[in-house]
Design a protein around this motif. Sequence first.
Motif, PDB file in Angstrom:
ATOM      1  N   SER A 112     157.455  25.027  81.641  1.00 52.13           N
ATOM      2  CA  SER A 112     157.076  23.493  81.206  1.00 52.13           C
ATOM      3  C   SER A 112     155.674  23.346  81.481  1.00 52.13           C
ATOM      4  O   SER A 112     155.027  22.345  81.041  1.00 52.13           O
ATOM      5  CB  SER A 112     157.868  22.520  82.279  1.00 52.13           C
ATOM      6  N   THR A 113     154.964  24.316  81.918  1.00 51.06           N
ATOM      7  CA  THR A 113     153.310  24.211  81.945  1.00 51.06           C
ATOM      8  C   THR A 113     152.543  24.714  80.707  1.00 51.06           C
ATOM      9  O   THR A 113     151.525  24.566  80.541  1.00 51.06           O
ATOM     10  CB  THR A 113     152.812  25.133  83.033  1.00 51.06           C
ATOM     11  N   VAL A 116     149.670  22.882  79.286  1.00 51.58           N
ATOM     12  CA  VAL A 116     148.267  23.331  79.953  1.00 51.58           C
ATOM     13  C   VAL A 116     147.674  24.034  79.331  1.00 51.58           C
ATOM     14  O   VAL A 116     146.454  24.068  78.933  1.00 51.58           O
ATOM     15  CB  VAL A 116     148.442  23.430  81.343  1.00 51.58           C
ATOM     16  N   TYR A 117     148.402  25.308  78.846  1.00 53.39           N
ATOM     17  CA  TYR A 117     147.733  26.319  78.306  1.00 53.39           C
ATOM     18  C   TYR A 117     147.099  26.069  76.719  1.00 53.39           C
ATOM     19  O   TYR A 117     146.087  26.386  76.293  1.00 53.39           O
ATOM     20  CB  TYR A 117     148.364  27.516  78.416  1.00 53.39           C
ATOM     21  N   LEU A 138     148.496  15.909  81.971  1.00 55.83           N
ATOM     22  CA  LEU A 138     148.946  17.317  82.665  1.00 55.83           C
ATOM     23  C   LEU A 138     149.054  17.150  83.806  1.00 55.83           C
ATOM     24  O   LEU A 138     149.947  18.393  84.611  1.00 55.83           O
ATOM     25  CB  LEU A 138     147.956  18.264  82.036  1.00 55.83           C
ATOM     26  N   VAL A 141     152.739  17.194  84.952  1.00 52.99           N
ATOM     27  CA  VAL A 141     153.356  18.487  84.405  1.00 52.99           C
ATOM     28  C   VAL A 141     153.215  19.654  85.557  1.00 52.99           C
ATOM     29  O   VAL A 141     153.949  20.322  85.974  1.00 52.99           O
ATOM     30  CB  VAL A 141     152.688  18.890  83.289  1.00 52.99           C
ATOM     31  N   VAL A 142     151.998  19.639  85.989  1.00 53.62           N
ATOM     32  CA  VAL A 142     151.388  20.722  87.192  1.00 53.62           C
ATOM     33  C   VAL A 142     151.912  20.277  88.297  1.00 53.62           C
ATOM     34  O   VAL A 142     152.445  21.171  89.187  1.00 53.62           O
ATOM     35  CB  VAL A 142     149.938  20.783  87.132  1.00 53.62           C
ATOM     36  N   VAL A 145     155.778  20.950  88.419  1.00 57.30           N
ATOM     37  CA  VAL A 145     156.060  22.467  88.513  1.00 57.30           C
ATOM     38  C   VAL A 145     155.838  22.773  90.128  1.00 57.30           C
ATOM     39  O   VAL A 145     156.779  23.737  90.425  1.00 57.30           O
ATOM     40  CB  VAL A 145     155.085  23.159  87.651  1.00 57.30           C
ATOM     41  N   CYS A 167     153.741  32.180  78.877  1.00 54.98           N
ATOM     42  CA  CYS A 167     153.345  30.973  78.615  1.00 54.98           C
ATOM     43  C   CYS A 167     151.970  30.693  77.849  1.00 54.98           C
ATOM     44  O   CYS A 167     151.988  30.066  77.004  1.00 54.98           O
ATOM     45  CB  CYS A 167     153.335  30.115  79.981  1.00 54.98           C
ATOM     46  N   ALA A 298     158.173  17.193  85.952  1.00 57.70           N
ATOM     47  CA  ALA A 298     157.548  18.056  85.111  1.00 57.70           C
ATOM     48  C   ALA A 298     157.790  17.715  83.666  1.00 57.70           C
ATOM     49  O   ALA A 298     157.133  17.461  82.535  1.00 57.70           O
ATOM     50  CB  ALA A 298     157.813  19.517  85.269  1.00 57.70           C
ATOM     51  N   CYS A 302     155.683  16.268  80.288  1.00 61.42           N
ATOM     52  CA  CYS A 302     155.725  17.232  79.034  1.00 61.42           C
ATOM     53  C   CYS A 302     155.802  16.019  77.918  1.00 61.42           C
ATOM     54  O   CYS A 302     155.314  16.106  76.694  1.00 61.42           O
ATOM     55  CB  CYS A 302     156.664  18.333  79.037  1.00 61.42           C
TER      56      CYS A 302
END
Length: 334
Positions: A112-113, A116-117, A138, A141-142, A145, A167, A298, A302
């Motif tokens: 689910s991160t 971010v990438y 984000l 999200v972080v 997680v 990921c 999370a 997203c």
Amino acid sequence: MARPTAAAQRSVLSIALVTVLNFASYSTWTLLNKWQFTLYSLKFSVLLTSYQMLFVGLVSYFVLLLQNQVKVPSRATLKRIIPLGMVRAADIGFGNAALRLLSVALQQIIKSTIPVYVCVLSAVVLHKVPSPKVWATLIPVVGGVVLASWGELSASWLGIFMAVVSCFARAGKAIINDLLLHASSDEERLSAVQIMSFESPLSGCILFFVSLVCETPTIIAWLEQEDRASVSTIVLFNSVCGVLMFLNQWSYISIIKQTSSVTCQVLMNLKMVTLIVISVGMFSTVLEPIHIVGIVVAAGGCTLYALVCSMEDSAAKLALKASPENHPDARRSV
């Protein structure tokens, strides 16, 4: 109240069927891989993933042959296909390796991160710096997680590292896929199946050579076992996984084309939660209340990320159309 037209009904039915296919193919593919690693004690996940990728390439080529859409890639296309094959190999290879060490629940939580990438790579590779609003989405999200993975949860630091690399690679794959699907010229633009027919064999070959270097002793030791499963059983099992991988990739891109990136992200989050619930029952993974809260946060983050990105993209397109400088030279300068 007006009744929906036949065309609208067919469109809704098509979206529903493709969504069900995506849920079923991805969930079954993930659970079957986890199951074979557990049941057969297979420790050469890279070789098995290599075979699955090569099988996807074979299926893709057969589909293109039936549709008379076999295409020779141009030099410009190859410059994107080669990096795509490399990141795809890293995505699936490290993802399956992580699955051997982690619970399905934790692997899905880490996945689910990916937004971010995507933001980081967009800023570094494409020089498209996300807005503060996008960066703000984000945070949940972080944070989600961190909550979802709090405590043991069948954790392995090596497995977590592999999941994170997967990921990062998937984010790179998403960016390159977007460039190929929406290329400016017909020569460089590819369909979903054409992309798979090029990158899957390349990814499979890369993983095969990695397996020869890293897994040869493990493979030989497994072949020498008397109570192991037969090679034909493993080949058949992973052929089924290859078909599921093809169906998942095709249905994923079809959802994006038929709906929107926001709808697709919502559906992918629902798929993540569904897969976690199934895996808890199948593999007896223990989830505490804090883990459940983290999963929900999370998944919501997203969805918010996809919504904000879609709104900003729509606003940018409207601004471009309303601009008095909206002519070919102006568009090239944007």
